[in-house]
Design an enzyme around this catalytic site. Structure first.
Site, PDB file in Angstrom:
ATOM      1  N   LYS A 112       0.825  -1.210   0.000  1.00  0.00           N
ATOM      2  CA  LYS A 112       0.000   0.000   0.000  1.00  0.00           C
ATOM      3  C   LYS A 112       0.857   1.257   0.000  1.00  0.00           C
ATOM      4  O   LYS A 112       0.553   2.226  -0.705  1.00  0.00           O
ATOM      5  CB  LYS A 112      -0.949  -0.005   1.202  1.00  0.00           C
ATOM      6  CG  LYS A 112      -2.071  -1.010   0.986  1.00  0.00           C
ATOM      7  CD  LYS A 112      -3.073  -1.073   2.105  1.00  0.00           C
ATOM      8  CE  LYS A 112      -4.133  -2.126   1.745  1.00  0.00           C
ATOM      9  NZ  LYS A 112      -4.956  -2.522   2.880  1.00  0.00           N
ATOM     10  N   LYS A 195      -5.762 -12.055  -5.814  1.00  0.00           N
ATOM     11  CA  LYS A 195      -6.946 -12.301  -4.984  1.00  0.00           C
ATOM     12  C   LYS A 195      -8.068 -11.322  -5.312  1.00  0.00           C
ATOM     13  O   LYS A 195      -7.807 -10.196  -5.752  1.00  0.00           O
ATOM     14  CB  LYS A 195      -6.576 -12.216  -3.498  1.00  0.00           C
ATOM     15  CG  LYS A 195      -6.208 -10.821  -3.038  1.00  0.00           C
ATOM     16  CD  LYS A 195      -6.055 -10.707  -1.521  1.00  0.00           C
ATOM     17  CE  LYS A 195      -5.674  -9.263  -1.187  1.00  0.00           C
ATOM     18  NZ  LYS A 195      -5.522  -8.962   0.210  1.00  0.00           N
ATOM     19  N   LYS A 198     -11.105  -5.706  -2.514  1.00  0.00           N
ATOM     20  CA  LYS A 198     -11.898  -4.478  -2.554  1.00  0.00           C
ATOM     21  C   LYS A 198     -11.141  -3.338  -3.212  1.00  0.00           C
ATOM     22  O   LYS A 198     -11.721  -2.440  -3.778  1.00  0.00           O
ATOM     23  CB  LYS A 198     -12.300  -4.070  -1.123  1.00  0.00           C
ATOM     24  CG  LYS A 198     -13.381  -4.967  -0.548  1.00  0.00           C
ATOM     25  CD  LYS A 198     -13.759  -4.590   0.880  1.00  0.00           C
ATOM     26  CE  LYS A 198     -12.893  -5.308   1.893  1.00  0.00           C
ATOM     27  NZ  LYS A 198     -13.500  -5.429   3.230  1.00  0.00           N
TER      28      LYS A 198
END
Ligand code: TYM
Length: 333
Positions: A112, A195, A198
């Site tokens: 991130k 994966k 979101k």
């Protein structure tokens, strides 16, 4: 009985099928055998700096999805993280026994922060895993049902608990991750080597629990597969088909081997997709209907969350007092 704790971030309006199959299905299964705590981790969600109105709505809709998926508030404790101040209080203590390098090695933080750059990365993202450790350790949880992507955070939680116990005396229960086999990592339908997430760039790869059934059917039918045209279970060579087989298996209860036999032969991708779409909609449509119903009575939902927070604080305040004594904080009274 032994305790479990788990949580989800209210960063979006809807859970995706990975959240449901990787985590929630196990929560529902385990709530009968454990004293279970399920937390909507709104403080964690603050790290993505959501619009306040969105955060408020998403916190409630996430709680509604816990209930819609089968969490029974008479059996389990359902609550919102920020309602229990002990979470941030314990997180501070854990921050002070965590190495800077140790925290910097967390892969979710590395990913991130690489995406956002140093100036775009808030310190909340850095200390995120210690808040998660606090969520777990406050409840003396022995098991934590999560998907594969949380494994490293669970390892850090165990390390911190052991370190604290060694330094200050036996205080924390050491939790075990409880990660399912076939559903621990549901993949994106558009990029089946990544994966379902979101925060993925391509949202067409995500099956959303609160979407219209038509939208999910369309996404399954356009799932990326391969040109080999034979249904085999080979996650390396055929990740798209393997993902569809695992989703089918999880929803139908049939083993992957049974399914491979059923769809054997040429040109069966279409049949497999049709059946997966039907199974997804079969779970998702009633789930959505229950959420819609729960949201018609937000006062009742808030009452459930208030009762959950009261019960959570009973447990969390005892643990925090133990911790404060152990580290040498003078009692307030
Ligand atoms: P979150 O909100 O990203 O995801 C919620 C749960 O869904 C699982 N999951 C998946 N499982 C299978 N396949 C996927 N593609 C997939 N994507 C997500 C996650 O593993 C998780 O179990 N840090 C946590 C929230 C958290 C927490 C906690 C969890 C905060 N405190 C304490 C357990 C205990 C998170 O971001 O989950």
């Amino acid at each position: 009985s032994a305790r479990i704790l788990s949580g989800m971030q209210p960063t979006h309006d809807s859970l995706h099928l990975g959240n449901y199959l990787g985590a929630q299905v196990n929560w529902v299964r385990m709530q009968q055998d454990f004293d279970a705590f399920f937390c909507v981790v709104d403080q964690h969600a603050l790290t993505v700096q959501p619009d306040p109105a969105d955060l408020r709505a998403r916190t409630r809709v996430t709680a509604a999805q816990y209930l819609a998926g089968g969490i029974d508030p008479q059996v389990s404790t359902v609550f919102v993280q920020s309602h229990v101040p002990e979470h941030s209080q314990l997180a501070w203590v854990l921050n002070c026994i965590t190495g800077y390098g140790e925290a910097a090695r967390m892969t979710q933080f590395k990913d991130k922060s690489a995406k956002r750059g140093t100036d775009g990365t808030n310190v909340g993202l850095f200390t995120y895993p210690m808040l998660m450790a606090a969520d777990i350790l406050l409840y003396d949880a022995t098991a934590v049902p999560v998907g594969e992507d949380q494994r490293q955070h669970l390892e850090l939680t165990r390390d911190l608990a052991q370190r604290f116990n060694a330094r200050y005396g036996d205080t924390f229960v050491i939790p075990q991750p409880h990660i399912p086999g076939e559903t621990a990592k549901i993949m994106s339908l558009q990029e089946p080597t990544a994966k379902m997430s979101k925060s993925a760039d391509n949202q067409n790869g995500n099956l959303m629990m609160l979407d219209e059934p038509k939208a999910n059917t369309k996404k399954v039918k356009s799932a990326v597969t391969d040109t080999d045209n034979a249904v085999r279970y080979d996650p390396e060579a055929k990740p798209g088909i393997a993902n569809l087989l695992r989703i089918h298996s999880a929803l139908s209860g049939d083993s992957v081997e049974t399914l491979v036999d059923r769809y054997a032969g040429e040109n069966k991708y279409g049949a497999l997709k049709t059946d997966v779409a039907e199974l997804v909609v079969g779970v998702q449509a009633p789930f959505k209907a229950r959420v819609d119903e729960l949201l018609t009575d937000p006062a009742e939902l808030d009452r459930i969350l208030a009762a959950g927070a009261a019960r959570a604080r009973e447990v969390a305040s005892v643990t925090l007092r133990r911790v404060y004594d152990a580290v040498g904080f003078v009692p307030a009274a």
